[in-house]
Motif scaffolding. Structure first.
Motif, PDB file in Angstrom:
ATOM      1  N   LEU A   1       0.597  -1.130   0.127  1.00 33.09           N
ATOM      2  CA  LEU A   1       0.120  -0.174  -0.091  1.00 33.09           C
ATOM      3  C   LEU A   1       0.777   1.178  -0.010  1.00 33.09           C
ATOM      4  N   ASP A   2       1.991   1.318   1.324  1.00 34.45           N
ATOM      5  CA  ASP A   2       2.651   2.710   0.695  1.00 34.45           C
ATOM      6  C   ASP A   2       3.573   2.988  -0.162  1.00 34.45           C
ATOM      7  N   MET A   3       3.736   1.780  -0.891  1.00 30.87           N
ATOM      8  CA  MET A   3       4.340   1.615  -2.456  1.00 30.87           C
ATOM      9  C   MET A   3       3.519   2.079  -3.316  1.00 30.87           C
ATOM     10  N   GLU A   4       2.082   1.505  -4.349  1.00 34.05           N
ATOM     11  CA  GLU A   4       1.463   1.699  -4.692  1.00 34.05           C
ATOM     12  C   GLU A   4       0.923   3.838  -4.304  1.00 34.05           C
ATOM     13  N   GLU A   5       0.490   4.000  -3.336  1.00 31.96           N
ATOM     14  CA  GLU A   5       0.223   5.586  -2.294  1.00 31.96           C
ATOM     15  C   GLU A   5       1.248   6.199  -2.786  1.00 31.96           C
ATOM     16  N   ARG A   6       2.439   5.983  -2.982  1.00 32.26           N
ATOM     17  CA  ARG A   6       4.004   7.320  -2.981  1.00 32.26           C
ATOM     18  C   ARG A   6       3.534   6.775  -4.484  1.00 32.26           C
ATOM     19  N   ARG A   7       3.761   6.122  -5.637  1.00 33.95           N
ATOM     20  CA  ARG A   7       4.246   5.876  -6.596  1.00 33.95           C
ATOM     21  C   ARG A   7       4.441   6.702  -7.000  1.00 33.95           C
ATOM     22  N   ASP A   8       2.972   7.933  -7.191  1.00 38.90           N
ATOM     23  CA  ASP A   8       3.197   8.833  -8.254  1.00 38.90           C
ATOM     24  C   ASP A   8       4.845  10.194  -7.750  1.00 38.90           C
ATOM     25  N   GLU A   9       4.938  10.397  -6.323  1.00 45.39           N
ATOM     26  CA  GLU A   9       5.737  11.081  -5.362  1.00 45.39           C
ATOM     27  C   GLU A   9       7.423   9.902  -5.777  1.00 45.39           C
ATOM     28  N   LEU A  10       7.670   9.090  -5.869  1.00 45.21           N
ATOM     29  CA  LEU A  10       8.545   8.031  -5.601  1.00 45.21           C
ATOM     30  C   LEU A  10       9.034   8.554  -7.841  1.00 45.21           C
ATOM     31  N   VAL A  11       7.884   8.361  -8.431  1.00 47.64           N
ATOM     32  CA  VAL A  11       8.901   8.321  -9.665  1.00 47.64           C
ATOM     33  C   VAL A  11       8.731  10.358 -10.164  1.00 47.64           C
ATOM     34  N   GLN A  12       8.386  11.159  -9.543  1.00 48.49           N
ATOM     35  CA  GLN A  12       8.272  12.674  -9.032  1.00 48.49           C
ATOM     36  C   GLN A  12       9.729  13.126  -8.796  1.00 48.49           C
ATOM     37  N   ASP A  13       9.660  12.100  -7.421  1.00 45.87           N
ATOM     38  CA  ASP A  13      11.314  12.462  -7.012  1.00 45.87           C
ATOM     39  C   ASP A  13      12.563  11.650  -8.095  1.00 45.87           C
TER      40      ASP A  13
END
Length: 94
Positions: A36-48
């Motif tokens: 859940l954490d990885m999926e919910e943060r996907r956009d943030e991780l891609v932007q980073d």
């Protein structure tokens, strides 16, 4: 959240270790929190990731420019070396 899906999976020791280190009371909760954490943060991780890639590109360009300057300075030093040596020799003449 209702837990209606039961799955049996095989995981490598490496993946199991990552899951066991994650937050949660038991293995199932840890795995769910991780996913859940990885999926919910996907956009943030891609932007980073994209920002870091842009910074890497900028630093690479900067490094290439510095390397070019160093090459030019070394060449100038190589060419001026004999002149400097001659001038020093002249200064020490009686």
């Amino acid at each position: 959240m209702a837990k209606t899906n039961q799955k049996c999976v095989r995981l490598s020791d490496r993946v199991t270790k990552y899951i066991e280190q994650y937050r949660g009371a038991n293995f199932s909760e840890k795995l769910e929190n991780l996913v859940l954490d990885m999926e919910e943060r996907r956009d943030e991780l891609v932007q980073d990731w994209n920002q870091l890639q842009a910074q890497i590109s900028d630093k690479h360009r900067e490094m290439v420019m510095i390397q070019d300057r160093v090459k030019k300075l070394r060449e100038a030093d190589r060419r001026l070396g004999p002149l400097v040596e001659s001038l020093l020799d002249l200064m020490w003449l009686p």
